[in-house]
Each structure stands twice: as C-alpha cells, then as structure tokens.
Design an enzyme around this catalytic site. Structure first.
Site, short mmCIF file in Angstrom:
data_model
loop_
_atom_site.label_atom_id
_atom_site.label_comp_id
_atom_site.label_asym_id
_atom_site.label_seq_id
_atom_site.Cartn_x
_atom_site.Cartn_y
_atom_site.Cartn_z
N SER A 142 -2.94 13.99 -76.40
CA SER A 142 -2.61 14.03 -77.82
C SER A 142 -2.94 15.40 -78.41
O SER A 142 -2.41 16.40 -77.97
CB SER A 142 -3.31 12.89 -78.56
OG SER A 142 -2.82 12.79 -79.87
N ASP B 159 5.40 5.66 -77.08
CA ASP B 159 4.51 6.38 -77.99
C ASP B 159 5.22 6.67 -79.30
O ASP B 159 6.26 7.33 -79.32
CB ASP B 159 4.08 7.69 -77.32
CG ASP B 159 3.02 8.44 -78.09
OD1 ASP B 159 2.68 8.02 -79.21
OD2 ASP B 159 2.53 9.46 -77.57
N HIS C 13 0.66 5.47 -77.11
CA HIS C 13 0.03 6.78 -77.16
C HIS C 13 -1.19 6.90 -76.24
O HIS C 13 -1.39 7.92 -75.59
CB HIS C 13 -0.38 7.07 -78.60
CG HIS C 13 -0.80 8.48 -78.84
ND1 HIS C 13 -0.02 9.57 -78.53
CD2 HIS C 13 -1.95 8.99 -79.38
CE1 HIS C 13 -0.65 10.67 -78.87
NE2 HIS C 13 -1.82 10.35 -79.37
#
Length: 782
Positions: free
Chosen positions: A635, A726, A758
């Site tokens: 991320s 995601d 995610h």
C-alpha cells in the site's frame, strides 16, 4: 550477547501512519504486520517480517531459482524448506480477545481467550476458545490453569458474554441467503436458538468498526448492528406464469435495481448498517425507529436505565448524504454520538418487553454537535457520565489517522437532553511531545468494560513513541499514567481486566506474543504496577522457530536527519526512530500532532529521505551489508518502495511491493478514497480542494508526487503481489507500473490474487505472497 547483523531487508509500511494506518489489535498485527520498514507501527512480533529475513539466512543451499512449474532438484528442495519454515511461523496462534468471569465459589477467576490461526487448506482463519482458571496465590505469584485443549468456534461471527457472565451470545452469519443464527448458551448447554430471516435484516456486523452488540442491564434485550434488509428488485417477464409454475418461472428474472453506494474497501456489497434489538425470551426482533436513512450506525451501547419505562441506546452515526468515501482505516470520516429512545413495557412476568412505537415518538438526539468526531462510547459504572474518543484532528486535517482526544459528557439520568452540559476534554490533542513525555493519545479500541473499581479510572492501549503501551486515565481529574514498564521496548495490548488486575499481551519484532498479568502494589497515587509472566500454551512455537528467534535481537535508536532547518518548532523533530528493520518516519503516530502533520504534502520526499538516512545509518554502524539491501512494502509502503527504487536506483538489489500505490493521477479516479490523493499531494489544504473532477493542474501534481515519475531510473528487480478485488489501491495501479518496468527491460514478476482485497489476507494468498518474496530476495542476495 553480540547483536546479530541485520538481514538487510528494508521494509516500508503498508499504510502511511497518519494517512492509512489501520488501528488494529496486536493479535491482528502479529498476523498481518508485513516485513517492511514501517511508519509509526509499534514494534510487534510479525512472523511475516521474520520469514523474509530467515528465507535469506536459514538455508545455505544455492540461491533459489524463480519458482516455475518445473523445478530442478536443488531449487525444489529449497522451496520446500522455506515453505516449511514459513508454515511453522504461520501456525503460531494469535490472541484476539479475552474475558473474565467470577468463579462463584471465591476460588479465583475463570477466563476465556479467543485465539485464531490461519488454516491454509481451508483458506480461512480458524477460531478457538481456550479457558483457564486464574489463582493469585500471593502478591508475587499468579497461576493460570489452562484447559487441556481449545474448542473450535466453527462459523461463529461474534461471541459476546452477558454483563453478569451467566449467558453467552454466539452469532453465526451465513455465507448465503440463509437466516442469521443467534445462540444463547448457559454454562452447560444451549438454552435458546433463534433464526432471523434476511427479510428482517442481513448479516450482523462483526468488523470491529460498525460492530456493536450490547446487552441491557437485566440481560433480556440485546441491541446490535446488522445490514438492513435487501431492497426489492424489479422483475422482468416475457410472458405470464403458466399454471403449476413456481415463482421462479423460466419466463421472468430479477433485475438489478438502483446501484447503492457502500463504504468502500472490505465493505463491497454490504448493505447499510442499521440498528436492531432482539428479545432473548421471545426471539422477537425490531428495527430501532427514528434514525434517519442518511445515517450509518455502529458501536451501539445501552444507556443506564432511566426512571420509568424509557431506555436509551447510544450509537455512533456516520452521515452519508452525498458520497460514501472509504471508511476502512479512515478515522477522518465525520461522526457523532446519538441517543435514541426505546420504549418498553412490563410483561405479566414483570420482564421488560419492547413496545411498538412510531418513528415520530422516538426522536434521535445528537449528543456531540460541537465536535466533528466521536466514537467508542463507554458509560461509567455508576452511569453518571459518558466517555468517548474523538479523531477531530483527522477530520479537520484530512489525515486518515492523527492524534486522538478523550472526552466526557455528564449523562442526564432523567432523560432530559436539553440540560446536557458541554463536552469536557479529558485528554486533549498533544501538539508537541518533548523527550519521553506523553505524546498524545493514539488508541485503536476501548474494552467494553475498561474501568477499575474506583469507577473513574479507565485503562487504554495507546502508541507512545515507537511502542504501544497501556495507560490509565482518571476521567474526572484527567490524571494519566503509563502503567507498562517504561524501560520496555516491547509493545503491549490490553486484553481484559481481572477486577483491578490486568491481563495483557506483549511482543517485539523477535519475541512471540506473551500473556502478562499486571497488578498494583502500594496505595493509591503512591504505588506502582508490577507485571508477571504467564505460562501459556498459546505462545508455544516449534523448536526451529525458537532457535531462529533466539539468534536475533532488536533495539530502538534515534537517528538525526541531515539538513533539517534549525528553526523547526519543537513538535516537528529533526530526528526519527529506527527499530531493527522498521523506520518510524517523521509524520508517524506516537510523537505528537505537529510532527505527524509534517508529512502530508511532502510524501515522496520527506519519507523517502528518512528511509535512505536510516539505511546509511545502519550501514555506517556495520549492521547491514550495502551490497545486499532489499526493500518491501505494501500500500503506502509500496508507494515508498517504488519511490525508493526510482530515487535511489543503486541502493537495492531487489524489491517487493504488495498492492503498491504507484500513480496518484491514476488512483484518484478509481479508489474509494480520492480525497486522500489531494491531502497527500497538497497537505491539509487539499481537504478543501478535493473534487471528483480533478483539474489538469491537480493531475500534474499527483503525477509529480508519484513513484511513476521516477520510473525511467529504476533498474531493481521487483516482484508485485496484487489483489484483484482491491478498492483502496485498485490493481490497475500496480499493473501499470509493472508493465512499464517490463517495457524498459527491468526484471519483474507479478502475482495477482483474484479474490483478495487490499490486505491480501486470505491465508493461501498471504502465504504464497511472502514465500515468493522470500525466494525473490534470496535469488538476488547471492
């Protein structure tokens, strides 16, 4: 003992701390803290971080070749060896929750621990309950007599004991359109079971955020949050139904109806969270009336019983009159505490029953209109005041996770909310934190019963510098104390209370979670807290794991930043912290609000420079080999990873990125948090300039802040792990960057997990992800 050389894995956080940091329990962190330099995540144990280190250290065989459908004998043997090692780490159980109960005979306390571990074959997490009897033999000794085996809680979505401990609610959400099951257990048997059809409501929320399940004081009613019923959908027909045909006639079908917006990442397809009450004697379920449709509700608790037959529920409400922006890990979404009246009547058996009322009879009262954020409501034991957390700093600045504050409302026991007094600040936001002083509140949850026996002291877990600690707060005086050892670099999390004693869990990057028992020694205001180690089967691990962990050490070091202006305010420090492989960048949680707010608007520069400074520092100290430095992150950690290989192309021999953010200009039109792109690029002023239709100037700035703007310089072999579902950083971001690397001839490997979101948290995906990262790094760290 001489400190072992670092394994040279430079790891970046999966979420920038003040933007996307998930406030989660240590049990979650022990499962999901990935191997990376991290931003303001306390130094917890993480089997994943260690597994990547040990993939490079444990085997002395020839470097593994890239895994393919055909492996030569050497590579296959090494693959199997590393797979077995990762399985050993994966099988270490996590402690999720704990409860204590009076034994009834005066001989100690009974406790129940909720534990979990990944089940790779089933591709789910198994949940267990493990019971123990606690006996405090003397001031310096406590004994936990554990049950010989845990009991698996198959299909249980939520487990909530009643206040007295005499009943246990188990909720089972179905994986299809079957009814939701409510089970009520006594000490020896299943007392009642109710099946609630999905025409009444959908699945009960058990997500840790909207989730709220609360027993009333006499344990006859339970309030909870569940998905509202499915709306009716249009039926299309090609002709009339013939005689004898069922409703599912082959000549008709159900349409889709209007699209409904959800709360983004991990909430895709979930319907509006709404409030319900079930009577555990009759099984009758009622939707609580009077709540506007524009409010999503959560975290419900029963208010203290008023005189008469009116009782109130207090809940958190998030308004969604316009767009619902992603709420997972996002504390910057405005919310307030509300009270709604539930009308009751006494049955012939003198038990309180629900009374049908119109919504006009039950107006909803906003209890916190003067503050932009209020959540985790908790009533004092005497019912005289209501305490809650606030993320006002996040809401006002746009940062996803900033410094919290704690507040108190004196509760009107007569139900007259017109006399509600102002909100009292118990712990205000700390702007500047000097030395080891309290840096401000950073708390991810509050126990359902966090109170000591004085009725005004509550216990909380909070990030303090580079670790998580346990603090006590007197909500009347505001007095605050750190009660975990000040000299400990471990991170601590509060599990439950045993009277005025504490059951907690602590861990470090190289120490598996350990149960601790805390007790107060001395008189009020003049004593100290002492901590005992608890022998527990939960923290047992294979000998191979013990041996590998014992060879590693960790420490926390303060690193000065080069070239920083001398006229910084005290809150924006010219230093940051380094914990073994974890970098606590400027802008991290745990160091005060001014330091935290220094990062938005400077991403891709300030954070990148801090990581590079940390690398140079540990190399200069002889703790890392400069020819074997790798970098991994997910991320926002993937954002840092891909920035680092672009801005320092000769620094890293290999890189790994899980669902990385590589291009803000692409992300802004596809993510569930487009406002974040503005705040990260412009700072807090970006919050007010956010629009769904960015200008050319906006897109240009987004591109300049993104790793893709440096892609022409990248030459580091990079592996990408991407979740196809995601919504936070859609798969297109990572794929675009990976394709661009391949276009310029950089060695690249991509694995896409079709059913993951995610976090890439499904056990098989998580396992495959980190096994491949370990093999990838070993391949290039020859």
């Amino acid at each position: 003992m001489e400190r072992a050389l670092l394994s040279n894995v430079i790891a970046t956080s999966d979420w920038c701390a003040n933007q996307l940091l998930p406030r989660i329990s240590p049990s979650f962190l022990s499962r999901h803290r990935h191997t990376r330099f991290t931003v303001a995540k306390p130094a917890y144990f993480s089997y994943k971080r260690l597994s990547v280190f040990l993939a490079m250290d444990a085997s002395k065989a020839a470097p593994a070749k890239q895994v393919s459908s055909v492996l030569d004998a050497t590579a296959e043997e090494e693959y199997a060896s590393l797979s077995k090692l990762l399985q050993d780490f994966t099988n270490i159980s996590s402690i999720d929750k704990a409860w204590t109960f009076n034994s009834g005979n005066g001989n100690g306390t009974q406790a129940m621990f909720s534990i979990s571990q990944p089940n790779l074959l089933a591709n789910k997490r198994k949940k267990f309950m493990l019971s123990t009897v606690i006996s405090k033999e003397n001031e310096n000794s406590v004994t936990f007599q554990w049950a010989p085996f845990p009991v698996e809680m198959t299909g249980a979505s939520a487990v909530v004991p009643s206040p007295s401990g005499s009943k246990l609610l188990v909720v089972r959400n179905p994986e299809n359109e079957s009814p939701i099951q409510f089970e009520l257990w006594s000490q020896s048997q299943l007392e009642k079971e109710f099946h609630v059809p999905q025409t009444v409501h959908g699945s009960v929320y058990a997500d840790g955020w909207f989730e709220g399940i609360s027993w009333n004081s006499d344990e006859t009613l339970i309030a909870y949050v569940a998905e509202e019923p499915s709306p009716s959908k249009p039926t299309f027909s090609l002709g009339s139904t013939k005689g004898g045909s069922s409703d599912k006639d082959c000549n008709s079908w159900k349409g889709q109806g209007d699209w409904e917006e959800d709360w983004g990442e991990t909430y895709a397809g979930k319907r509006q969270p709404s409030l319900f009450v079930i009577n555990i004697n009759s099984g009758e379920v009622q939707a609580v009336k009077g709540i506007p449709k524009s409010l999503s509700v959560g975290q419900v608790v029963w208010a203290p019983l008023n005189e008469g037959l009116h009782q109130y529920l207090v809940f958190v409400g998030w308004s969604s009159e316009t767009r619902k922006l992603g709420i997972k890990y996002c504390y910057n979404r405005p919310c307030a505490l509300y009270a709604v009246r539930v009308s009751l009547y006494k049955s012939e058996a003198s038990e309180l029953e629900l009374k049908e009322s119109s919504s006009e009879d039950l107006p909803v009262v906003n209890l916190t209109e003067s503050i932009s954020s209020a959540f985790f409501p908790r009533f004092s034991p005497d019912g005289k005041f209501l305490v809650f957390l606030s993320a006002k700093s996040s809401v006002d600045s746009g940062a996803h996770s900033a410094t919290d504050s704690l507040h108190r409302i004196d509760w009107p026991t007569d139900g007259n909310f017109s006399s509600l007094e102002k909100i009292v600040d118990v712990i205000p936001v700390v702007q500047c934190a000097e030395g080891d002083c309290f840096p401000g509140l950073y708390s991810s949850s509050i126990l359902s019963n966090p109170w000591l026996s004085d009725g005004c002291t509550m216990l909380l877990s909070s990030i303090w510098g580079s670790s998580q600690v346990i603090i006590s707060v007197n909500v009347s005086s505001g007095e605050l104390l750190r009660i975990t050892p000040a000299e400990s670099n471990f991170s601590w999390s509060l599990l439950t209370l045993d009277g005025d004693n504490i059951i907690a869990v602590s861990s470090s990057p190289v120490d598996v979670p350990q149960v601790k028992y805390g007790y107060f020694v001395g008189k009020a205001n003049k004593g100290t807290w002492s901590w005992l180690n608890v022998s527990s089967p939960i923290s047992r691990c294979p000998e191979k794991v013990k041996s590998l962990l014992s060879s590693r050490q960790f420490s926390i070091m303060k690193i000065p930043v080069k070239g920083v202006s001398a006229n910084l305010t005290k809150g924006i420090t010219s230093c940051f912290w380094f914990v073994e492989d974890l970098v606590y960048l400027r802008g991290s949680l745990g160091f005060g609000e001014e330091a935290l707010q220094s990062l938005p608007g400077k991403v891709g520069s300030q954070d990148v420079n801090d990581v590079l400074t940390a690398i140079d520092h540990v190399i200069d100290m002889g703790l890392a080999n400069p020819s074997k430095v790798t970098v991994v992150g997910g991320s926002h950690g993937g954002f840092l990873t891909t920035h680092l290989i672009g801005q320092a192309p000769d620094k890293f021999v290999a890189a790994a990125a899980r669902n990385p953010l590589c291009n803000l200009a692409l992300m802004v039109g596809t993510t569930d948090i487009p406002d974040w792109c503005y705040v990260e690029s412009y700072g807090s002023k970006g919050k007010d300039s956010f629009t769904e239709s960015p200008s050319v100037e906006d897109l240009t700035r987004f591109h300049s802040k993104s790793p893709i703007s440096h892609i022409s310089k990248v030459k580091t072999p990079t592996i990408f792990l991407l979740g196809a579902q995601d919504l936070r950083v859609p798969v297109s971001n990572g794929l675009q960057y990976a394709r661009a690397l391949r276009e310029k001839g950089v060695e690249t490997k991509v694995i896409v997990f079709p059913n993951d979101v995610h976090g890439i948290e499904r056990p098989q995906s998580d396992f495959e992800s980190f096994l491949n990262i370990g093999l990838w790094f070993k391949k290039y760290c020859k």
